[in-house]
Design a protein around this motif. Structure first.
Motif: not given
Length: 304
Positions: A241-253
């Motif tokens: 869920t943390k990874g999904v959220a970061l992807n959704g926020l454009g924080q791909f690294r």
């Protein structure tokens, strides 16, 4: 350079301080790199690259070169342990896992690797006491934490009886009591819906984060996932869920880092593994890394 970034990421995983201290981890990684030659770093990167394409023999050989250059590095020992485990050489893997722990007994990440190696064979607390540097209080607390996360409540209770009571041990005992109460009441611990989830703090959190994910509320999902990981640092769903959220926020690294960490904790859940792969494809597409995106897309299609 790309290889410097990858080594920094690996050291971030291996040092394993509390999750909120990411800035501190970056500083620790920089210090780690400064201590080694370019030759060491090149071998280290080569090992990570070979691991990524599942060429474990070559990865092991590269890491053994690093070991020759620094025999006392617990970081190298730990990665060798994981590499030998992936190569189905469990005896050698366990030796390196124990060597890393003897050098850094308080490291939760190292201990979790060791427990994962013996989990499906035998979890004998007396045997673990003989093998591990068991005199270290933080190691015993970490072991109790791992056992509770794995649902080994009897073993965890035996261990907790010998530990000094503090916030961590009291919290673990409360989690055990909650889970045993659910079992006694014949509740389905796999459900995250309705009244059943409300009787179990872990399942309630899963339901809460799943709700935020379904609604696409990425900012709130990122905040809550970070908070939940402090209490459940070994549960792969919360890394997802943390990874999904970061992807959704454009924080791909950052998404890449958390997703790869979560995969390391994942066992025997193909559905969740495929969800991780899908998010890694998105993260690497966002980073413009076509090769990595295609690699995880291939894993997704092949079901590997």
């Amino acid at each position: 350079m790309k290889w410097v970034r990858l080594i920094k990421y690996f050291v971030f995983l291996c040092l394993w301080l509390p999750l909120p201290g990411i800035a501190q981890e970056e500083e620790s990684a920089e210090i780690f790199l400064e201590d080694y030659t370019d030759e060491f770093q090149e071998y280290f990167f080569e090992a990570l690259k070979q691991k990524g394409i599942e060429n474990y023999d070559k990865a092991i050989n590269a890491l053994l070169k690093c070991k020759e250059m620094d025999p006392e590095s617990p970081v190298v020992d730990h990665e060798l342990a994981k590499m030998y485990q992936l190569n189905n050489q469990m005896g050698i893997a366990q030796e390196f896992a124990l060597e890393a722990l003897r050098k850094q007994p308080a490291n939760l990440w190292y201990l979790n690797t060791y427990v994962s190696m013996i989990y499906y064979r035998s979890l004998d607390l007396d045997a673990m006491k003989r093998q591990l540097p068991y005199e270290h209080t933080e190691l015993r607390e970490n072991l109790a934490r791992i056992l509770v996360d794995k649902g080994e409540y009897d073993l965890a209770n035996s261990l907790l009886k010998d530990l000094q009571k503090n916030e961590l041990t009291r919290g673990l005992q409360a989690r055990i009591a909650d889970s045993l109460a659910m079992k006694d009441n014949n509740l389905d611990t796999e459900s995250v819906d309705g009244e059943k989830a409300k009787d179990n703090p872990y399942l309630e959190l899963v339901g809460e984060l799943q709700g935020l994910l379904d609604k696409g509320q990425y900012s709130q999902l990122e905040i809550r996932s970070t908070e939940v990981l402090e209490a459940y640092p070994l549960q792969p769903f919360f890394y997802f869920t943390k990874g999904v959220a970061l992807n959704g926020l454009g924080q791909f690294r950052s998404a890449e880092e958390y997703l790869l960490m979560g995969l390391d904790f994942l066992t025997n859940d193909e559905d969740l593994k495929n969800k991780f792969y899908k998010e890694l494809v998105l993260a690497y597409q966002g980073l413009g890394d076509t090769d990595k995106a295609n690699m995880y897309l291939s894993k997704l299609k092949n079901g590997s």
